[in-house]
Design a protein around this motif. Structure first.
Motif, PDB file in Angstrom:
ATOM      1  N   GLY A 281      75.344 -15.104  27.352  1.00 43.02           N
ATOM      2  CA  GLY A 281      75.339 -14.137  28.442  1.00 43.02           C
ATOM      3  C   GLY A 281      74.405 -14.572  29.562  1.00 43.02           C
ATOM      4  N   TYR A 282      73.244 -15.083  29.179  1.00 45.08           N
ATOM      5  CA  TYR A 282      72.304 -15.601  30.171  1.00 45.08           C
ATOM      6  C   TYR A 282      72.884 -16.825  30.881  1.00 45.08           C
ATOM      7  CZ  TYR A 282      68.172 -17.786  32.184  1.00 45.08           C
ATOM      8  OH  TYR A 282      67.292 -18.367  33.061  1.00 45.08           O
ATOM      9  N   VAL A 283      73.492 -17.716  30.110  1.00 41.99           N
ATOM     10  CA  VAL A 283      74.105 -18.911  30.704  1.00 41.99           C
ATOM     11  C   VAL A 283      75.198 -18.518  31.687  1.00 41.99           C
ATOM     12  CG1 VAL A 283      75.527 -20.938  30.185  1.00 41.99           C
ATOM     13  CG2 VAL A 283      73.554 -20.405  28.754  1.00 41.99           C
ATOM     14  N   CYS A 284      75.975 -17.507  31.330  1.00 40.05           N
ATOM     15  CA  CYS A 284      77.053 -17.034  32.196  1.00 40.05           C
ATOM     16  C   CYS A 284      76.513 -16.592  33.552  1.00 40.05           C
ATOM     17  CB  CYS A 284      77.790 -15.880  31.503  1.00 40.05           C
ATOM     18  SG  CYS A 284      79.186 -15.215  32.409  1.00 40.05           S
ATOM     19  N   ASP A 285      75.455 -15.785  33.566  1.00 44.84           N
ATOM     20  CA  ASP A 285      74.863 -15.327  34.821  1.00 44.84           C
ATOM     21  C   ASP A 285      74.172 -16.468  35.567  1.00 44.84           C
ATOM     22  OD1 ASP A 285      75.690 -12.694  34.663  1.00 44.84           O
ATOM     23  OD2 ASP A 285      73.901 -12.025  33.596  1.00 44.84           O
ATOM     24  N   TYR A 286      73.510 -17.351  34.808  1.00 37.91           N
ATOM     25  CA  TYR A 286      72.822 -18.489  35.430  1.00 37.91           C
ATOM     26  C   TYR A 286      73.811 -19.372  36.193  1.00 37.91           C
ATOM     27  CZ  TYR A 286      70.023 -22.774  35.783  1.00 37.91           C
ATOM     28  OH  TYR A 286      69.365 -23.884  36.247  1.00 37.91           O
ATOM     29  N   LEU A 287      74.913 -19.713  35.548  1.00 36.97           N
ATOM     30  CA  LEU A 287      75.928 -20.556  36.195  1.00 36.97           C
ATOM     31  C   LEU A 287      76.609 -19.811  37.336  1.00 36.97           C
ATOM     32  CD1 LEU A 287      77.609 -22.248  33.091  1.00 36.97           C
ATOM     33  CD2 LEU A 287      76.001 -23.290  34.712  1.00 36.97           C
ATOM     34  N   ALA A 288      76.832 -18.510  37.154  1.00 34.73           N
ATOM     35  CA  ALA A 288      77.493 -17.727  38.203  1.00 34.73           C
ATOM     36  C   ALA A 288      76.638 -17.657  39.455  1.00 34.73           C
ATOM     37  CB  ALA A 288      77.790 -16.323  37.688  1.00 34.73           C
ATOM     38  N   GLU A 289      75.319 -17.547  39.284  1.00 33.51           N
ATOM     39  CA  GLU A 289      74.426 -17.441  40.429  1.00 33.51           C
ATOM     40  C   GLU A 289      74.308 -18.766  41.169  1.00 33.51           C
ATOM     41  OE1 GLU A 289      69.907 -15.810  41.475  1.00 33.51           O
ATOM     42  OE2 GLU A 289      70.642 -15.841  39.414  1.00 33.51           O
ATOM     43  N   ARG A 290      74.352 -19.871  40.423  1.00 34.94           N
ATOM     44  CA  ARG A 290      74.129 -21.174  41.044  1.00 34.94           C
ATOM     45  C   ARG A 290      75.409 -21.892  41.434  1.00 34.94           C
ATOM     46  NH1 ARG A 290      70.179 -19.401  38.570  1.00 34.94           N
ATOM     47  NH2 ARG A 290      68.011 -20.031  38.942  1.00 34.94           N
ATOM     48  N   SER A 291      76.492 -21.673  40.690  1.00 32.77           N
ATOM     49  CA  SER A 291      77.742 -22.383  40.973  1.00 32.77           C
ATOM     50  C   SER A 291      78.889 -21.449  41.328  1.00 32.77           C
ATOM     51  CB  SER A 291      78.146 -23.229  39.755  1.00 32.77           C
ATOM     52  OG  SER A 291      77.127 -24.140  39.417  1.00 32.77           O
ATOM     53  N   GLY A 292      78.620 -20.157  41.347  1.00 32.74           N
ATOM     54  CA  GLY A 292      79.658 -19.189  41.665  1.00 32.74           C
ATOM     55  C   GLY A 292      80.214 -18.537  40.409  1.00 32.74           C
ATOM     56  N   ARG A 293      80.631 -17.275  40.568  1.00 27.54           N
ATOM     57  CA  ARG A 293      81.175 -16.539  39.429  1.00 27.54           C
ATOM     58  C   ARG A 293      82.374 -17.248  38.823  1.00 27.54           C
ATOM     59  NH1 ARG A 293      81.780 -10.972  42.570  1.00 27.54           N
ATOM     60  NH2 ARG A 293      82.435 -12.519  44.096  1.00 27.54           N
ATOM     61  N   HIS A 294      83.177 -17.856  39.680  1.00 23.87           N
ATOM     62  CA  HIS A 294      84.369 -18.573  39.236  1.00 23.87           C
ATOM     63  C   HIS A 294      84.029 -19.599  38.154  1.00 23.87           C
ATOM     64  CE1 HIS A 294      88.235 -20.554  39.524  1.00 23.87           C
ATOM     65  NE2 HIS A 294      87.644 -21.689  39.816  1.00 23.87           N
ATOM     66  N   VAL A 295      82.951 -20.355  38.362  1.00 21.63           N
ATOM     67  CA  VAL A 295      82.529 -21.378  37.405  1.00 21.63           C
ATOM     68  C   VAL A 295      81.817 -20.744  36.210  1.00 21.63           C
ATOM     69  CG1 VAL A 295      81.030 -23.385  37.050  1.00 21.63           C
ATOM     70  CG2 VAL A 295      82.368 -23.178  39.156  1.00 21.63           C
ATOM     71  N   GLY A 296      80.884 -19.846  36.483  1.00 20.56           N
ATOM     72  CA  GLY A 296      80.069 -19.284  35.415  1.00 20.56           C
ATOM     73  C   GLY A 296      80.879 -18.568  34.358  1.00 20.56           C
ATOM     74  N   ARG A 297      81.790 -17.695  34.786  1.00 19.52           N
ATOM     75  CA  ARG A 297      82.589 -16.950  33.811  1.00 19.52           C
ATOM     76  C   ARG A 297      83.541 -17.878  33.064  1.00 19.52           C
ATOM     77  NH1 ARG A 297      78.593 -13.753  35.326  1.00 19.52           N
ATOM     78  NH2 ARG A 297      79.113 -12.141  36.869  1.00 19.52           N
ATOM     79  N   ARG A 298      84.170 -18.814  33.796  1.00 14.04           N
ATOM     80  CA  ARG A 298      85.175 -19.694  33.181  1.00 14.04           C
ATOM     81  C   ARG A 298      84.559 -20.607  32.127  1.00 14.04           C
ATOM     82  NH1 ARG A 298      88.619 -23.828  36.818  1.00 14.04           N
ATOM     83  NH2 ARG A 298      89.899 -21.997  37.234  1.00 14.04           N
ATOM     84  N   VAL A 299      83.427 -21.240  32.429  1.00 15.89           N
ATOM     85  CA  VAL A 299      82.812 -22.190  31.497  1.00 15.89           C
ATOM     86  C   VAL A 299      82.461 -21.505  30.174  1.00 15.89           C
ATOM     87  CG1 VAL A 299      80.737 -23.565  31.075  1.00 15.89           C
ATOM     88  CG2 VAL A 299      81.961 -23.781  33.252  1.00 15.89           C
ATOM     89  N   VAL A 300      81.871 -20.324  30.253  1.00 13.68           N
ATOM     90  CA  VAL A 300      81.462 -19.628  29.038  1.00 13.68           C
ATOM     91  C   VAL A 300      82.676 -19.142  28.252  1.00 13.68           C
ATOM     92  CG1 VAL A 300      80.264 -17.590  28.161  1.00 13.68           C
ATOM     93  CG2 VAL A 300      79.205 -19.000  29.930  1.00 13.68           C
ATOM     94  N   ALA A 301      83.674 -18.591  28.942  1.00 13.67           N
ATOM     95  CA  ALA A 301      84.854 -18.080  28.246  1.00 13.67           C
ATOM     96  C   ALA A 301      85.640 -19.214  27.583  1.00 13.67           C
ATOM     97  CB  ALA A 301      85.746 -17.308  29.215  1.00 13.67           C
ATOM     98  N   MET A 302      85.925 -20.261  28.328  1.00 14.55           N
ATOM     99  CA  MET A 302      86.699 -21.372  27.774  1.00 14.55           C
ATOM    100  C   MET A 302      85.933 -22.097  26.673  1.00 14.55           C
ATOM    101  SD  MET A 302      88.677 -23.134  31.007  1.00 14.55           S
ATOM    102  CE  MET A 302      89.605 -24.202  29.905  1.00 14.55           C
ATOM    103  N   GLY A 303      84.661 -22.368  26.923  1.00 13.65           N
ATOM    104  CA  GLY A 303      83.868 -23.082  25.928  1.00 13.65           C
ATOM    105  C   GLY A 303      83.752 -22.312  24.637  1.00 13.65           C
ATOM    106  N   GLY A 304      83.525 -20.993  24.732  1.00  9.19           N
ATOM    107  CA  GLY A 304      83.403 -20.186  23.531  1.00  9.19           C
ATOM    108  C   GLY A 304      84.687 -20.150  22.716  1.00  9.19           C
ATOM    109  N   LEU A 305      85.829 -19.991  23.387  1.00  9.93           N
ATOM    110  CA  LEU A 305      87.113 -19.932  22.676  1.00  9.93           C
ATOM    111  C   LEU A 305      87.449 -21.264  22.006  1.00  9.93           C
ATOM    112  CD1 LEU A 305      89.137 -17.823  25.249  1.00  9.93           C
ATOM    113  CD2 LEU A 305      88.680 -17.179  22.878  1.00  9.93           C
ATOM    114  N   ILE A 306      87.202 -22.360  22.701  1.00 13.28           N
ATOM    115  CA  ILE A 306      87.513 -23.676  22.135  1.00 13.28           C
ATOM    116  C   ILE A 306      86.627 -23.964  20.920  1.00 13.28           C
ATOM    117  CG2 ILE A 306      87.394 -26.169  22.575  1.00 13.28           C
ATOM    118  CD1 ILE A 306      88.202 -25.480  25.513  1.00 13.28           C
TER     119      ILE A 306
END
Length: 428
Positions: A281-306
């Protein structure tokens, strides 16, 4: 204690209690089935009745949360949970004596429990969107999911212990008392955060009046990104409910654990999720703040499912039952770590209709649960545990792929009144 922490703790309490009450029957089923004359397929239908009521009422509760605020809505919901859980221990086999009567009583009661529990997560999303800073939504909601993990972790050992000492009926009576206690604590404690000033108190931002801020919730159904996130959540939840409803029986029947030890090992994956979830959850917000929500949400969702899918396959192939539990712990941990990304994405797409948007997404997710709870016992009987669980891991991978098409950033040239109401158009 600050208002922010109070709200998060209480919302986590709703998640914990809700999951404890929904999972108790999956543990109690071992004693219930022989006493009531029910088989696995019938119990699967009982599980599905809960999921059907839960899925159908996500959007109505979300709309109520947006309109009336989370305090009153969650109080009513918790009272419903406690009442239906008490009746689950009282009616089948006692007040309704026949096997068929007990079966239909369970169908009705679990459907009604599902209706009541449908309030929990959409209304929690409404609370987080209103009362938490938008840069901390993923992290904040990950602690709501922490409550899910705690509920799942405590359900198996607690209900197993209660069954052994008080019988399966006693396990329902005792767990119901938690819902009534929660309703009282929430009603009293949430008044410390006045809803009309909560956003200003917590984040320094005045909350826009609900009557003016909300676009009609039906406009959310036209949003392709909400449709994509909801479809992915359908597939994510299919796998989640395999663990929620069938993991205990998998350990007892397939891996040879005893009734009591199976209960304790069923808790282990959800304890793992309690650690991994907030971190991601922290990583999601960290990436969203620095690289945009588009990247932050996607990386965590895809990585977790895989990763969840990979670790589940390793668990199914493990020769040692203890090694299987280890791999499945990681599978469940990474699966639940995607929740912060999913729910913060729904808030990003519809910040002023967060309850309704969360309701739409969770409707899809729990329809996945309806399919899962009905299909998995059929697959177990026909093809065995490995096929039932292995096919679910493939479904989770498909959920990860869908995120390649999700867009969370609005197109700047299209920003206007409609976007201000939280309805984003697909970015190019």
């Amino acid at each position: 204690m600050s208002s922010r922490r109070l709200i998060i703790i209480l919302l986590s309490g709703f998640a914990l209690t809700g999951y404890l009450l929904r999972m108790n029957i999956s543990i109690a089923a071992k004693m219930m089935m022989p006493e009531l004359g029910l088989d696995k397929v019938q119990m699967g239908q009982v599980f599905s009745a809960f999921m059907l009521g839960y899925a159908l009422f996500q959007i109505p509760w979300g709309i109520l949360g947006d309109r009336f605020g989370p305090r009153r809505v969650l109080t009513v919901a918790a009272l419903t949970w406690g009442t239906t859980t008490i009746l689950t221990g009282l009616l089948p086999g006692k007040l309704v004596a026949s096997s068929s009567g007990a079966f239909f009583a369970l169908i009705i009661l679990r459907f009604l429990l599902g209706v009541g529990e449908a309030a929990a997560f959409p209304v929690a999303a409404r609370a987080v969107a209103s009362w938490m800073d938008e840069t901390q939504r993923g992290f904040s909601y990950s602690f709501v999911i922490f409550g899910i993990s705690a509920g799942c972790a405590s359900a198996a050992p607690l209900i197993s212990y209660l069954m052994v000492n008080f019988g399966w009926r006693g396990s329902f009576y005792i767990s119901a008392s938690l819902a009534f206690l929660l309703a009282i604590v929430w009603e009293i404690s949430s008044k410390r955060v006045p809803e009309e000033t909560a956003a200003d108190e917590i984040s320094g931002r005045a909350e826009e009046p609900r009557s003016e801020a909300h676009a009609p919730w039906t406009t959310l159904l036209k949003n392709p990104n909400i449709a994509l996130v909801s479809t992915s959540y359908f597939l994510d939840s299919y796998l989640l409910f395999v663990f929620v409803f069938w993991f205990y029986l998998y350990l007892v029947e397939k891996r040879g654990f005893s009734t009591l030890s199976g209960g304790f090992y069923t808790a282990a994956p959800f304890l793992t999720a309690m650690i991994i979830g907030p971190i991601n959850g922290y990583v999601c917000d960290y990436l969203a703040e620095r690289s945009g929500r588009h990247v932050g949400r996607r990386v965590v969702a895809m990585g977790g499912l895989i990763l969840s899918s990979l670790f589940l396959w390793l668990g199914l192939e493990a020769a040692s039952p203890y090694r299987a539990v280890l791999w499945i712990c990681l599978s469940v941990g990474f699966l639940l770590s995607t929740e912060g990304a999913f729910w913060s994405a729904s808030m990003d797409l519809a910040p002023n209709n967060a309850g309704a948007a969360g309701g739409i997404m969770n409707t899809a997710g729990n329809l996945g649960g309806v399919v899962s709870t009905a299909l998995v016992p059929v697959l177990i009987q026909r093809f065995g545990w490995n096929v039932a669980f292995g096919s679910a891991s493939i479904i989770a991978l498909a959920g990860a792929v869908i995120w390649l098409w999700v867009r969370l950033e609005p197109r700047r040239e299209q920003e206007g009144p409609e976007l201000g109401n939280g309805v984003f158009e697909a970015a190019e």
